[in-house]
Every structure is written in structure tokens, then in C-alpha cells.
Design a protein around this motif. Structure first.
Motif, PDB file in Angstrom:
ATOM      1  N   TYR A 191       0.820  -1.266  -0.097  1.00 59.86           N
ATOM      2  CA  TYR A 191      -0.100   0.026   0.132  1.00 59.86           C
ATOM      3  C   TYR A 191       0.933   1.277   0.022  1.00 59.86           C
ATOM      4  N   SER A 199      -3.826   4.411   3.742  1.00 60.36           N
ATOM      5  CA  SER A 199      -5.261   4.909   3.927  1.00 60.36           C
ATOM      6  C   SER A 199      -5.780   5.292   2.698  1.00 60.36           C
ATOM      7  N   THR A 235      -8.882   3.574   1.347  1.00 60.13           N
ATOM      8  CA  THR A 235     -10.021   3.917   2.006  1.00 60.13           C
ATOM      9  C   THR A 235     -10.507   5.283   2.209  1.00 60.13           C
ATOM     10  N   ASP A 236      -9.488   6.314   1.877  1.00 65.43           N
ATOM     11  CA  ASP A 236      -9.803   7.436   1.843  1.00 65.43           C
ATOM     12  C   ASP A 236     -10.743   7.761   0.400  1.00 65.43           C
ATOM     13  N   ASP A 252     -12.131  -0.508  -0.344  1.00 67.79           N
ATOM     14  CA  ASP A 252     -10.846  -1.205   0.468  1.00 67.79           C
ATOM     15  C   ASP A 252     -10.834  -2.652  -0.364  1.00 67.79           C
ATOM     16  N   TRP A 291     -12.392  -5.843  -4.360  1.00 62.11           N
ATOM     17  CA  TRP A 291     -12.537  -4.300  -4.177  1.00 62.11           C
ATOM     18  C   TRP A 291     -13.893  -4.410  -3.648  1.00 62.11           C
ATOM     19  N   ASP A 294     -16.824  -1.654  -1.389  1.00 64.31           N
ATOM     20  CA  ASP A 294     -17.244  -0.253  -0.866  1.00 64.31           C
ATOM     21  C   ASP A 294     -16.992  -0.143   0.532  1.00 64.31           C
ATOM     22  N   VAL A 295     -16.336   0.787   1.174  1.00 63.15           N
ATOM     23  CA  VAL A 295     -16.326   0.631   2.668  1.00 63.15           C
ATOM     24  C   VAL A 295     -17.251   0.759   3.396  1.00 63.15           C
ATOM     25  N   HIS A 332     -19.709  -2.959   1.981  1.00 63.89           N
ATOM     26  CA  HIS A 332     -18.939  -4.178   1.727  1.00 63.89           C
ATOM     27  C   HIS A 332     -19.262  -4.854   0.586  1.00 63.89           C
TER      28      HIS A 332
END
Length: 140
Positions: free
Chosen positions: A44, A52, A55-56, A60, A116, A118-119, A122
Motif C-alpha cells: 500500500y 489509507s 479507504t480515503d 478497500d 474491491w 465499498d467501505v 462491503h
């Protein structure tokens, strides 16, 4: 899976700790996944500049599949290098190649397939364009 097609993006050196060994004195198999996970955090940083970054952007990566081939046993105080390479960039997934060496000796190779998500939900989602561009650049 002896020969991965792509050059490693990261190389994480580590020394086997006593508590990672089983009764036979070799690294317990699950610890190799922990080693790959440790290298993923370095991945990362190298690819995105921080842990981050993705995730920003509202996404994720979660592990969906792991395939490992144990070639040699690692033992207490062995000095290992965990290498990760980008093997495939899909619409909603990413496959990282995993190789662990002790010197020139291959101890383990395999892959982790990440999806991948969506935070918030999910649910699988494509990565943002800037994330894909950074991955494409790192894969070449």
C-alpha cells in the motif's frame, strides 16, 4: 506456480520469531499468511503512498481466495524476504503474487485474490480510476 510472471513491487525482510514455530520447530503454516499481510501494508505504501489512500476514496480490499505452495520449511531465526507482485488487475479484483525466500532458496509461493469493496456496504465495486492507474504503473 513456481515462476510468477511479474517483478515484485515490494520486498519485506523479516526474521522468524520463536512463537511463530510449531512443536516440530518450523514456522506454523498460518504465519505465512500473516507475513504476506505484513508485506501488503508495505505494498500500500509503495503503490499508493500510504495505507489509507484507498479507504480515503471509499474502497478497500478484502481477501477472497488464497493459494499457497509450501516449498521448504522455515525455522526460528531464519531471515526471510516476502515479495509481492501484481499478477492481475480485474474489474473488481486484484491478484497479488506471493513469494517468500530464505536467501536464494524459495520457501513459499502463491497468490492472494483481493476483491474491491465499498467501505460502507462491503459490496464489490470497481476501484476508482486513480487507484487503477497507480496499480497499472506499479505493474509495469
Amino acid at each position: 506456480m513456481a515462476d510468477l510472471r511479474h517483478e515484485p513491487v515490494v520486498h519485506l525482510p523479516l526474521r522468524v520469531r520463536y512463537h511463530e514455530c510449531d512443536q516440530q520447530g518450523i514456522v506454523f503454516n498460518a504465519h505465512y499468511l500473516a507475513y504476506a499481510d505484513m508485506a501488503a501494508f508495505e505494498f500500500y505504501k509503495v503503490v499508493f503512498g500510504s495505507t489509507s489512500y484507498i479507504t480515503d476514496r471509499g474502497v478497500d480490499m478484502v481477501v477472497a481466495e488464497t493459494n499457497l505452495v509450501y516449498r521448504r520449511s522455515a525455522r526460528f531465526e531464519d531471515e526471510l524476504v516476502v515479495s509481492l507482485s501484481i499478477e492481475h488487475i480485474g474489474n473488481t479484483s486484484l491478484v497479488l503474487g506471493i513469494r517468500i525466500h530464505r536467501g536464494h532458496e524459495l520457501v513459499l509461493d502463491g497468490t492472494n485474490r483481493y476483491v474491491w469493496v465499498d467501505v460502507d456496504t462491503h459490496r464489490p465495486t470497481p476501484p476508482p480510476d486513480d487507484v487503477r492507474k497507480l496499480l497499472d504503473a506499479a505493474a509495469t
